[in-house]
Design a protein around this motif. Structure first.
Motif, PDB file in Angstrom:
ATOM      1  N   GLY A 237       0.810  -1.210   0.000  1.00 59.28           N
ATOM      2  CA  GLY A 237       0.000   0.000   0.000  1.00 59.28           C
ATOM      3  C   GLY A 237       0.845   1.263   0.000  1.00 59.28           C
ATOM      4  O   GLY A 237       0.519   2.242  -0.678  1.00 59.28           O
ATOM      5  N   ILE A 238       1.946   1.249   0.747  1.00 62.21           N
ATOM      6  CA  ILE A 238       2.845   2.404   0.761  1.00 62.21           C
ATOM      7  C   ILE A 238       3.462   2.612  -0.614  1.00 62.21           C
ATOM      8  O   ILE A 238       3.585   3.749  -1.098  1.00 62.21           O
ATOM      9  N   VAL A 239       3.854   1.516  -1.270  1.00 57.38           N
ATOM     10  CA  VAL A 239       4.391   1.621  -2.625  1.00 57.38           C
ATOM     11  C   VAL A 239       3.351   2.243  -3.556  1.00 57.38           C
ATOM     12  O   VAL A 239       3.660   3.136  -4.357  1.00 57.38           O
ATOM     13  N   ILE A 240       2.118   1.800  -3.457  1.00 62.58           N
ATOM     14  CA  ILE A 240       1.056   2.311  -4.331  1.00 62.58           C
ATOM     15  C   ILE A 240       0.849   3.807  -4.106  1.00 62.58           C
ATOM     16  O   ILE A 240       0.765   4.586  -5.071  1.00 62.58           O
ATOM     17  N   GLN A 243       3.752   5.770  -5.566  1.00 57.04           N
ATOM     18  CA  GLN A 243       3.705   5.817  -7.023  1.00 57.04           C
ATOM     19  C   GLN A 243       2.599   6.734  -7.527  1.00 57.04           C
ATOM     20  O   GLN A 243       2.756   7.400  -8.556  1.00 57.04           O
ATOM     21  N   LEU A 244       1.481   6.798  -6.831  1.00 53.28           N
ATOM     22  CA  LEU A 244       0.421   7.730  -7.221  1.00 53.28           C
ATOM     23  C   LEU A 244       0.891   9.177  -7.076  1.00 53.28           C
ATOM     24  O   LEU A 244       0.505  10.040  -7.865  1.00 53.28           O
ATOM     25  N   TRP A 245       1.729   9.453  -6.082  1.00 53.10           N
ATOM     26  CA  TRP A 245       2.321  10.784  -5.928  1.00 53.10           C
ATOM     27  C   TRP A 245       3.171  11.103  -7.154  1.00 53.10           C
ATOM     28  O   TRP A 245       3.125  12.218  -7.688  1.00 53.10           O
ATOM     29  N   LEU A 246       3.944  10.118  -7.621  1.00 50.13           N
ATOM     30  CA  LEU A 246       4.775  10.325  -8.803  1.00 50.13           C
ATOM     31  C   LEU A 246       3.925  10.478 -10.063  1.00 50.13           C
ATOM     32  O   LEU A 246       4.271  11.249 -10.964  1.00 50.13           O
ATOM     33  N   ASN A 256       5.266   4.140 -13.453  1.00 48.50           N
ATOM     34  CA  ASN A 256       4.607   4.216 -12.145  1.00 48.50           C
ATOM     35  C   ASN A 256       3.381   3.327 -12.087  1.00 48.50           C
ATOM     36  O   ASN A 256       3.132   2.656 -11.082  1.00 48.50           O
ATOM     37  N   TRP A 257       2.605   3.325 -13.169  1.00 49.14           N
ATOM     38  CA  TRP A 257       1.402   2.483 -13.181  1.00 49.14           C
ATOM     39  C   TRP A 257       1.753   1.008 -13.106  1.00 49.14           C
ATOM     40  O   TRP A 257       1.067   0.231 -12.426  1.00 49.14           O
ATOM     41  N   LEU A 258       2.818   0.602 -13.782  1.00 50.96           N
ATOM     42  CA  LEU A 258       3.219  -0.804 -13.742  1.00 50.96           C
ATOM     43  C   LEU A 258       3.734  -1.177 -12.355  1.00 50.96           C
ATOM     44  O   LEU A 258       3.488  -2.287 -11.873  1.00 50.96           O
ATOM     45  N   THR A 259       4.428  -0.261 -11.699  1.00 49.72           N
ATOM     46  CA  THR A 259       4.879  -0.521 -10.334  1.00 49.72           C
ATOM     47  C   THR A 259       3.682  -0.688  -9.400  1.00 49.72           C
ATOM     48  O   THR A 259       3.691  -1.548  -8.507  1.00 49.72           O
TER      49      THR A 259
END
Length: 483
Positions: A237-240, A243-246, A256-259
């Protein structure tokens, strides 16, 4: 074998595979829309010229067997259609072996594109999409529960993406260590988005918090992906969120979407389904013996190939976005080991004057994504990938003539080449091609809030030097670019 599958991750697999297939749709459509000008038979870096000098063993691709623009379009649009079918659930409606064939065809078609794409496809997210596609293949379909081993391989891939990016930063630019990189990054990143101006003007203490949070998300959180639930889900969840911030702050194609998609595979699907109030699916039948054998063999292969990227992670000479084999099976990842402090942009112009001089009127070509007109707010294009715009950013970082493909671009602008002009936002010579084109280097800076209110300009720019002197069709006749 009961240990072989994890039935509780059915929702995780569903989200992972459908979302991954959607990104394949975008990748194939981008290839279909842009290939003629970039790598087509008459493009800037023609595929036939590439395959004539690079053997199949160094770049496995269908296009070594045959190339025509029509065949490439068939491959790209066919891959998009197949991927769209998987998004719609076709891979779950067929037998397990047929589902795996669908994923294998998607992967092979996109591998064929990447391996002849040359500099236009030299981005880490191409390898990431291919590697993730193979994991999607071995995750199976609704006919069996997700294999535990492949779920762990997805986490291993996500770990390499995030941890590799964190290490390359700490080993690279000093500004990552003193927490000042984001003083510059939002302004100088390859392709700013519509919110980048606002991110750039956040208070500097908040930029330092951003940078520290990035280090935490990339150097600490990835380790937690290998812990038991629910800790692994929290880490995902933290990764998601990171990545949404990026995603909000820039345009990085589908990276970012693939991550984010990879992170979903680490979420406890059973708990997520309960939280969402989703009914549990019927019990999956036992995995076929042949499928278990194939998954075990694939896992062993990935374990062996992981030696090189694992060694790379602990190496002082860490490589960033590097494939250790031509099939892009297990790769090294990373991003922004160094940060550009000053934003330079190559501005391409043309004139109808057959004998240009100080009084000639030069008109500017507008690109779709990269900064041009200072009054134009940057647009959001990710996860779609504007390849020419990205290469123009790299060209601005290079010295004069360091990017000779620009000569091929200039030659096509002098001919009002239809396929090339489709890659641009505006052609200032719609009726007849220019007599000369040139390129100038400008320094771009974001305006301040007051200047934006007074002028309506998001950027201010100042000329630096001539990048490409005025050239005409006679000068550029027969221009060739060898990658």
């Amino acid at each position: 074998m009961e240990w072989f599958t994890a039935s509780g991750y059915w929702l995780s697999r569903l989200v992972f595979q459908r979302s991954l297939a959607a990104l394949y749709v975008i990748a194939f459509v981008a290839a279909a829309n842009q290939f003629r000008a970039l790598i087509g038979a008459n493009g800037m870096l023609p595929v036939p010229r590439f395959t004539a000098r690079v053997p199949f063993r160094r770049s496995p691709s269908l296009f070594h067997l045959h190339y025509s623009d029509r065949f490439f379009a068939l491959v790209a649009w066919g891959g998009a259609a197949l991927s769209a079918a998987v998004v719609a659930g076709a891979a779950d409606a067929v037998p397990l072996w047929a589902s795996m064939v669908m994923w294998a065809v998607m992967w092979a078609l996109y591998l064929s594109v990447v391996n002849v794409g040359q500099v236009w496809y030299g981005f880490g997210w191409e390898s990431l999409l291919l590697e993730a596609g193979l994991l999607g293949l071995f995750l199976g379909n609704a006919r069996t529960a997700p294999p535990v081993l492949v779920l762990w391989l997805v986490r291993w891939l996500l770990f390499r993406v995030e941890f590799g990016a964190g290490l390359i930063k700490m080993r690279g630019d000093r500004c990552w260590r003193d927490l000042t990189c984001l003083y510059y990054h939002h302004e100088t990143q390859p392709m700013p988005g519509p919110l980048s101006w606002f991110f750039h003007h956040l208070p500097k203490p908040l930029h330092r918090v951003e940078t520290a949070a990035n280090h935490m998300a990339q150097l600490v959180v990835p380790v937690l992906l290998f812990t038991p639930q629910p800790v692994a889900s929290v880490a995902a969840g933290i990764v998601i969120v990171t990545q949404l911030w990026l995603v909000a702050s820039g345009n990085f194609a589908w990276l970012n979407w693939l991550t984010i998609v990879l992170a979903f595979a680490a979420v406890d699907g059973a708990r997520a389904a309960d939280v969402l109030g989703l009914p549990r699916p019927p019990a999956s039948p036992a995995a076929p013996v042949w499928y278990e054998a194939v998954v075990l063999a694939f896992t062993v292969l990935v374990a062996v190939l992981s030696y090189w990227p694992a060694r790379n992670l602990v190496s002082r000479g860490q490589l960033m976005n590097y494939s250790f084999n031509r099939l892009h099976l297990v790769n090294a990842y990373g991003a922004f080991g160094s940060i550009t402090r000053v934003r330079m942009e190559v501005v391409v112009e043309g004139t109808a004057d057959p004998d240009p001089g100080p009084g000639s009127r030069w008109l500017e070509y507008e690109f779709k994504g990269k900064p041009g007109d200072p009054r134009r707010l940057p647009r959001q294009f990710a996860p779609y990938h504007l390849r020419l715009d990205w290469l123009m950013w790299f060209a601005a970082l290079s010295s004069l003539y360091a990017e000779p493909w620009l000569l091929a671009l200039a030659a096509r602008l002098l001919a009002n080449d239809r396929d090339t002009l489709k890659l641009l936002r505006r052609n200032p010579f719609p009726d007849a091609p220019p007599a000369y084109v040139r390129a100038r280097l400008f320094r771009y800076r974001f305006t301040g809030p007051r200047e934006l209110r007074e002028t309506g300009a998001w950027w201010r720019r100042n000329p630096v030097r001539e990048y490409l002197p005025p050239v005409n069709a006679a000068v550029l006749g027969g221009v060739r670019y060898e990658a």
